[in-house]
Design a protein around this motif. Structure first.
Motif, PDB file in Angstrom:
ATOM      1  N   THR A   1      -7.128   2.759  -1.541  1.00  0.00           N
ATOM      2  CA  THR A   1      -6.567   2.366  -0.241  1.00  0.00           C
ATOM      3  C   THR A   1      -5.532   3.364   0.274  1.00  0.00           C
ATOM      4  N   ARG A   2      -5.207   4.357  -0.545  1.00  0.00           N
ATOM      5  CA  ARG A   2      -4.192   5.360  -0.210  1.00  0.00           C
ATOM      6  C   ARG A   2      -2.874   4.683   0.174  1.00  0.00           C
ATOM      7  N   THR A   3      -2.405   3.856  -0.748  1.00  0.00           N
ATOM      8  CA  THR A   3      -1.133   3.168  -0.580  1.00  0.00           C
ATOM      9  C   THR A   3      -0.272   3.399  -1.810  1.00  0.00           C
ATOM     10  N   ALA A   4       1.032   3.208  -1.645  1.00  0.00           N
ATOM     11  CA  ALA A   4       1.957   3.324  -2.769  1.00  0.00           C
ATOM     12  C   ALA A   4       3.232   2.567  -2.433  1.00  0.00           C
TER      13      ALA A   4
ATOM     14  N   ASN B   1      -1.986   5.709   3.721  1.00  0.00           N
ATOM     15  CA  ASN B   1      -2.165   4.774   4.828  1.00  0.00           C
ATOM     16  C   ASN B   1      -0.920   3.919   5.027  1.00  0.00           C
ATOM     17  N   SER B   2      -0.244   3.584   3.921  1.00  0.00           N
ATOM     18  CA  SER B   2       0.999   2.829   4.030  1.00  0.00           C
ATOM     19  C   SER B   2       1.844   3.006   2.782  1.00  0.00           C
ATOM     20  N   LEU B   3       3.131   2.826   2.977  1.00  0.00           N
ATOM     21  CA  LEU B   3       4.096   2.869   1.882  1.00  0.00           C
ATOM     22  C   LEU B   3       4.874   1.557   1.900  1.00  0.00           C
ATOM     23  N   LEU B   4       5.071   0.994   0.730  1.00  0.00           N
ATOM     24  CA  LEU B   4       5.776  -0.267   0.568  1.00  0.00           C
ATOM     25  C   LEU B   4       7.131   0.017  -0.079  1.00  0.00           C
TER      26      LEU B   4
ATOM     27  N   ARG C   1       7.360  -2.395   4.809  1.00  0.00           N
ATOM     28  CA  ARG C   1       6.214  -1.481   4.800  1.00  0.00           C
ATOM     29  C   ARG C   1       6.349  -0.504   5.956  1.00  0.00           C
ATOM     30  N   LEU C   2       5.848   0.701   5.713  1.00  0.00           N
ATOM     31  CA  LEU C   2       5.704   1.703   6.765  1.00  0.00           C
ATOM     32  C   LEU C   2       4.243   2.138   6.754  1.00  0.00           C
TER      33      LEU C   2
END
Length: 188
Positions: A94-97, A131-134, A179-180
């Motif tokens: 999902t390309r998230t971290a 896609n997003s950073l948490l 989230r961003l």
């Protein structure tokens, strides 16, 4: 094939005007122990380290054995490692971290953490194509909320009773999630 981990491995050093975000080395143990042994610095992030030997062991097992997306924060002016910042829980599909960080209390109030986090955000979206950073923090950690908001993260939700406190096993922590997304980043 997903190239996110390869891309992260290919860029182990990030740079800002004042900072080098670089791999943590065993020789960083004295600098890391300076802040990681201080309860005031670590109380919302992890249990304080008890010795230099423990610090060296943690560096070896957590940072040298698994270095991807983990950076020591070094001041260019004196080459001192004053904190850590990282991409955690990286999801290649999902390309998230999730981002996490800690800073030596002696260097707070100088804009260092927003500078480091903004670099992680910029590189994350521009180069690594997240896609997003948490970002997650203990609701009692108001300093962290200021950094996260300064860097453009948006409030998601509050999770009461999410975990036990690192120091007070009778206290259940309420975590706050921000989230961003890449869309929010590009319109920022």
């Amino acid at each position: 094939m997903n190239d996110l981990i390869l891309l992260l491995a290919s860029h182990p050093v990030l740079e800002t005007d004042r900072l080098l975000l670089r791999p943590i080395r065993l020789s960083d143990a004295p600098d890391m122990f300076e802040f990681a042994s201080d309860i005031e610095t670590t109380k919302f992030v992890f249990k304080a380290y008890k010795s230099l030997a423990e610090t060296q062991s943690i560096i070896a097992s957590q940072f040298l054995a698994h270095p991807i997306g983990k950076y020591g924060i070094e001041l260019k002016e004196n080459h001192k490692m004053i904190g850590m910042i990282s991409y955690n829980r990286i999801n290649e599909a999902t390309r998230t971290a999730e981002v996490g960080y800690t800073l030596n209390k002696n260097y707070r109030g100088r804009g260092i953490m927003p500078e480091a986090l903004n670099q992680l955000v910029e590189t994350g979206f521009e180069l690594f194509k997240f896609n997003s950073l948490l970002a997650v923090y203990d609701e009692l950690n108001s300093a962290s909320s200021k950094v996260i908001e300064k860097c453009g993260f948006k409030y998601l939700y509050t999770d009461p009773y999410s975990r036990f406190d690192f120091y007070d096993e009778d206290r259940l922590v309420t975590d706050v999630f921000y989230r961003l997304t890449k869309e929010d980043y590009t319109t920022k």
